[in-house]
Design a protein around this motif. Structure first.
Motif, PDB file in Angstrom:
ATOM      1  N   ILE A  57       2.907 -14.485 -13.007  1.00  0.00           N
ATOM      2  CA  ILE A  57       2.339 -13.139 -12.838  1.00  0.00           C
ATOM      3  C   ILE A  57       2.906 -12.169 -13.869  1.00  0.00           C
ATOM      4  O   ILE A  57       2.177 -11.393 -14.490  1.00  0.00           O
ATOM      5  N   THR A  63      -3.468 -14.054 -11.422  1.00  0.00           N
ATOM      6  CA  THR A  63      -3.206 -14.017  -9.984  1.00  0.00           C
ATOM      7  C   THR A  63      -3.030 -15.435  -9.442  1.00  0.00           C
ATOM      8  O   THR A  63      -3.572 -16.393  -9.982  1.00  0.00           O
ATOM      9  N   HIS A  72       1.411  -9.636  -5.112  1.00  0.00           N
ATOM     10  CA  HIS A  72       1.251  -9.509  -6.562  1.00  0.00           C
ATOM     11  C   HIS A  72       1.744  -8.144  -7.053  1.00  0.00           C
ATOM     12  O   HIS A  72       2.427  -8.058  -8.076  1.00  0.00           O
ATOM     13  N   LYS A  76       4.648  -7.038  -9.893  1.00  0.00           N
ATOM     14  CA  LYS A  76       4.336  -6.139 -11.015  1.00  0.00           C
ATOM     15  C   LYS A  76       5.189  -4.865 -10.954  1.00  0.00           C
ATOM     16  O   LYS A  76       5.762  -4.433 -11.959  1.00  0.00           O
TER      17      LYS A  76
END
Length: 244
Positions: A57, A63, A72, A76
């Motif tokens: 990721i 994804t 996810h 990030k």
């Protein structure tokens, strides 16, 4: 002096001797750290992505099937927050910095509460004590920062700050991740490498934090010293020894 603290200072001297690191060493260290730290910090909070999935990721933006959007975003956001704290290294820690880090952690996950102190009372699961009542958070966070800046910042003071922050628990969500980022921000200011608290050490970590509520910091000191020793040794393994 505590033997582990003495060992820590010795390792820091060795790392300082090898500085400045070359760009290739810095790049390898940072890439490894961002993935390892993001994976473990999120895993402690229940994120089910593996370290390899976390790497994918971060490095590609792809994804992972059957994983939630929240998971996810947690990857990030955490990676972004690690880059963000690099820009704060020359500043005295402020409430604005704390809320800014928290805003990044909850970006896209809970915009209504991102960067805002909680307005409801909560409990930490498994803790033997209550955390600060919502109506007292503003004052206690102000007092915490006043206390923290009232003396020269040391390793032990950073550890105590981390414990006090967790025991206030100022946000509705993201307190753990924010606290670990704050710890690393303050260690970076002292010239130490950032640490990673491993998910496998979660129980020991929680027990040390719980004891700190009663102003017993010995287990917290020991736990964080171990993390710092591990981190510096890892940094040294990535760097060339000029004595050879």
């Amino acid at each position: 002096m505590n033997d582990k603290l003495k060992k820590l200072y010795e390792l820091k001297n060795e790392l300082d001797y090898r500085r400045p690191l070359n760009q290739g060493e810095i790049k390898r260290i940072k890439e490894n750290y961002i993935i390892k730290n993001t994976y473990n910090s999120n895993a402690i909070e229940g994120n089910t992505l593996t370290e390899m999935e976390t790497r994918v990721i971060i490095e590609t933006g792809i994804t992972v099937a059957k994983k939630t959007l929240r998971e996810h975003l947690e990857v990030k956001n955490h990676a972004e927050a690690l880059f963000f704290i690099e820009d704060l290294k020359k500043d005295v820690l402020s409430e604005y910095d704390i809320k800014s880090i928290h805003t990044i952690i909850l970006d896209g996950i809970d915009r209504a509460n991102a960067g805002k102190y909680r307005s409801v009372d909560v409990r930490i699961g498994g803790a033997t004590h209550d955390v600060t009542a919502a109506h007292l958070i503003e004052q206690e966070m102000s007092d915490l920062l006043t206390w923290y800046s009232s003396e020269t910042v040391t390793i032990d003071r950073i550890i105590e700050f981390t414990c006090k922050f967790i025991n206030i628990h100022p946000f509705i969500d993201g307190n753990g991740r924010t606290s670990r980022l704050l710890t690393n921000l303050e260690l970076l200011k002292l010239g130490y490498p950032p640490i990673t608290i491993l998910a496998v050490d979660r129980l020991e970590y929680y027990l040390a934090l719980d004891k700190s509520y009663y102003r017993d910091y010995e287990e917290a000191y020991d736990f964080y010293y171990n993390c710092m020793i591990e981190s510096i040794n890892e940094y040294l393994s990535f760097t060339a020894n000029p004595r050879k």
